[in-house]
Design an enzyme around this catalytic site. Sequence first.
Site, PDB file in Angstrom:
ATOM      1  NE  ARG A 177      -1.741  -2.020   2.957  1.00 24.68           N
ATOM      2  CZ  ARG A 177      -1.865  -3.346   2.384  1.00 24.68           C
ATOM      3  NH1 ARG A 177      -2.733  -3.622   1.554  1.00 24.68           N
ATOM      4  NH2 ARG A 177      -1.076  -4.278   2.830  1.00 24.68           N
ATOM      5  CB  THR A 178       3.595   2.599   2.125  1.00 22.26           C
ATOM      6  OG1 THR A 178       2.862   1.935   3.359  1.00 22.26           O
ATOM      7  CG2 THR A 178       4.120   3.856   2.604  1.00 22.26           C
ATOM      8  CE  LYS A 205      26.532  -3.251  -6.723  1.00 23.52           C
ATOM      9  NZ  LYS A 205      26.819  -2.166  -7.706  1.00 23.52           N
ATOM     10  CG  HIS A 251       3.811   3.907   8.753  1.00 24.92           C
ATOM     11  ND1 HIS A 251       4.085   4.800   7.569  1.00 24.92           N
ATOM     12  CD2 HIS A 251       3.351   2.822   8.242  1.00 24.92           C
ATOM     13  CE1 HIS A 251       3.578   3.984   6.692  1.00 24.92           C
ATOM     14  NE2 HIS A 251       3.165   3.010   6.756  1.00 24.92           N
ATOM     15  NE  ARG A 300       7.308   0.750   4.783  1.00 19.87           N
ATOM     16  CZ  ARG A 300       6.020   0.087   4.729  1.00 19.87           C
ATOM     17  NH1 ARG A 300       5.776  -1.022   4.570  1.00 19.87           N
ATOM     18  NH2 ARG A 300       5.271   0.926   5.254  1.00 19.87           N
TER      19      ARG A 300
HETATM   20  C1  NCD Z   1       1.789  -0.944   7.947  1.00 23.50           C
HETATM   21  C2  NCD Z   1       3.268  -0.959   8.202  1.00 23.50           C
HETATM   22  O1  NCD Z   1       4.181  -0.964   7.094  1.00 23.50           O
HETATM   23  O2  NCD Z   1       3.752  -0.555   9.025  1.00 23.50           O
HETATM   24  N1  NCD Z   1       1.353  -1.077   6.725  1.00 23.50           N
HETATM   25  C3  NCD Z   1       1.030   0.053   6.130  1.00 23.50           C
HETATM   26  O3  NCD Z   1       2.059   0.869   5.763  1.00 23.50           O
HETATM   27  N2  NCD Z   1      -0.072   0.217   5.560  1.00 23.50           N
HETATM   28  C4  NCD Z   1       1.275  -1.889   9.091  1.00 23.50           C
HETATM   29  C5  NCD Z   1       1.836  -3.454   9.277  1.00 23.50           C
HETATM   30  O4  NCD Z   1       2.794  -3.708   8.191  1.00 23.50           O
HETATM   31  O5  NCD Z   1       1.279  -4.124   9.916  1.00 23.50           O
END
Ligand code: NCD
Length: 307
Positions: free
Chosen positions: A51-52, A80, A129, A101
Amino acid sequence: MRHLLDTTDLSLAEIDEMIALAMDIIDNPKKYAHICDGKKLATLFFEPSTRTRLSFEAAMYELGGNVLGFSEAASSSASKGESVEDTVRMVSCYADIIAMRHPLEGAPRVGASKALVPIINAGDGGHAHPTQTLTDLLTIYREKGTFDNLTVGLCGDLKFGRTVHSLIKAMSRYKNVKFVLISPKELSVPEYIKTDVLKPSGCEYKEVEHMADVMSELDILYMTRIQRERFFSEEEYLKHKDAFILDTDKLIRAKNSLTIMHPLPRVNEITTAVDDDPRAKYFIQALNGKYIRMALIITLLKWGELL
Ligand code: NCD
């Protein structure tokens, strides 16, 4: 250069403005279809995401911009041995804005120290997040019209769930918000969330181990999955795997106005029968993630005088 590393990087007025912008994007998508023409978003994902990452990409495309990046550390020079600082410094030459991320807490902050363009924390380990939280806030706003006077239940893995930590930080800034923290003792919120966030905010909160006991009190129920990848032992994981499952029986005592949320991915903590309940908003929440990221990209580019 302004970045988004934690929810509290934004003032309440800035959050209001971003939500207003997202609402305008929802109502008038054509107005924004070319606002980022010629701009590039880099998505640096050192940890898995559906999703993100995809909502960031969809957001940039819907603004007329382009996207480049990688979706796993193995396909980048991190494999590397390149440092996060070097990767970010270099990607700053290719992109106008970066969403990152990383499995290590604080990695986006380290990257931001060398960045020439805005950095967005798209999740750092078990820490924060903030763009999920903006997604959650837009969802709450669209459902409730306010952030004040709400009783928010958070259920599941409150220890390792970064979405939970960021949402508590954000919601504890509003008036008369109460938190009900529903988890097994081993997975309760980290101490710093209590001492540095909840206690100073003056918000009422309680910790319970049974969802059913508190269901009737809640305006929002925020479900989360067990963060298996952040568990150190498989045995620990199995002990908690099936605890804290939301099903239609448990919802009998809930308010009609309850909003059920989940950042997704869901594993088994919400039965699929709940999806048909009109109070289930987690798929709309995922859609809201695209709109708020469109608003965030525009805002950060403007603040950085890149738009
Ligand atoms: C979350 C995350 O990555 O922290 N997911 C997201 O970004 N929608 C929640 C999860 O991974 O449980």
